[in-house]
Design a protein around this motif. Structure first.
Motif: not given
Length: 320
Positions: A228, A225-226, A249-252, A276, A274
């Motif tokens: 990059h 999660d989160d 989740a919310r990983t870029s 990206r 979530g």
């Protein structure tokens, strides 16, 4: 263990001989230049150079020689400084090697707390020793690759699982933005590791090579999660998503090449909700088609984002 660097220097006698030869050459050169500047007067006879002029000539030449003597003193001081630095470097390498041997031996200890202490000691050594940071990281990753069979205990809290969770948290702490000592850009090889739980949340994979190939996810929660992915070359080739949860989740994904060739989705709940996808390539098209019993979950799109390649049997909403 790392060998001290080889600081080769001339012998002091050789240095002195070179500087003295240079001094004599400069003395003769300066005397000739002054003599030419005075119009090349005769040294004897009625037109010979006056005594006071001869004295000035000698004085100027000796001043040049005195300057050479100063250079000689600087050479000696420089050599002394170099020798002191070389001795200090050898002592630092010796101490670092001792710390490396001690920490590495703790990783094989039968007591879990001793192994955990060894992991922290080796991570601290990686922070203090930039020249051999990759070696320390390689040993930490090698620990995760050691054979491991998780025990069937509630909440996944057997001792070895806790040690491995702490190890991944230590690695991730050095990959997060603002880490006191960053390990970004280094290689991380987790090939064939068995992970019951792991915390990679917020990590920045911005360089180097990162391998999760043939990793077996044996339950618990593995979090990206989160995170990059913005430059590293990452592979999940042959990874067995067997059980538990794996979340992105919310990983870029903004610049990396991430491959899932041969990955098996056999039972773990893998979620990209979530996430990206703004650059790079995330390629799941090579996942094992015979092991897509629990396919990964994505957001709902009309068409998948550019750079995301899905298996033929999947759409943005799951299996066709």
């Amino acid at each position: 263990m790392v060998q001290p660097r080889d600081d080769r220097m001339w012998a002091l006698s050789r240095h002195v001989a070179v500087v003295l030869a240079l001094g004599v050459a400069l003395f003769l050169l300066s005397a000739c230049l002054v003599w030419v500047a005075l119009g090349c007067p005769a040294l004897t006879g009625p037109h010979a150079l006056a005594a006071d002029k001869r004295f000035d000539l000698i004085k100027i030449s000796l001043s040049v020689v005195a300057g050479v003597g100063g250079v000689l003193a600087l050479v000696v001081a420089y050599r002394r400084q170099r020798l002191a630095e070389a001795a200090e470097h050898r002592e630092d390498v010796r101490l670092f090697n001792e710390r490396f041997v001690t920490a590495s031996s703790q990783l094989g200890h039968e007591l879990p707390m001793v192994r955990l202490a060894g992991i922290h000691a080796l991570a601290g050594l990686a922070d203090d020793w930039p020249e051999q940071r990759q070696v320390c990281i390689d040993v930490l990753c090698a620990y995760l690759r050691m054979p491991y069979a998780p025990s069937d205990t509630p909440w996944y809290h057997d001792e070895e699982s806790e040690i491995r969770l702490s190890l991944t948290a230590i690695i991730t702490g050095h990959l997060r933005e603002g880490a006191p000592t960053s390990w970004e850009g280094h290689d991380f090889d987790f090939t064939r590791a068995v992970l019951r739980a792991a915390d990679f949340s917020g990590a920045r994979f911005s360089g180097g090579r990162v391998s999760f190939s043939l990793v077996r996810l044996a339950g618990g929660w593995v979090s990206f999660d989160d995170a990059h992915f913005c430059g590293a070359r990452v592979t999940f080739g042959g990874t067995d998503f067997a059980d538990g949860r794996v979340t992105f989740a919310r990983t870029s994904f903004s610049g990396s090449e991430i491959s899932f060739d041969g990955a098996e989705f056999n039972g773990a709940h893998v979620s990209f909700l979530g996430a990206r996808f703004t650059g790079g390539v995330v390629d799941l098209s090579g996942a094992d088609p015979d092991h897509l019993g629990t396919p990964p979950e994505f957001d709902t799109w009309e068409t998948p984002p550019s750079g995301l390649a899905l298996p033929a049997t999947l759409t943005s909403n799951g299996p066709t």
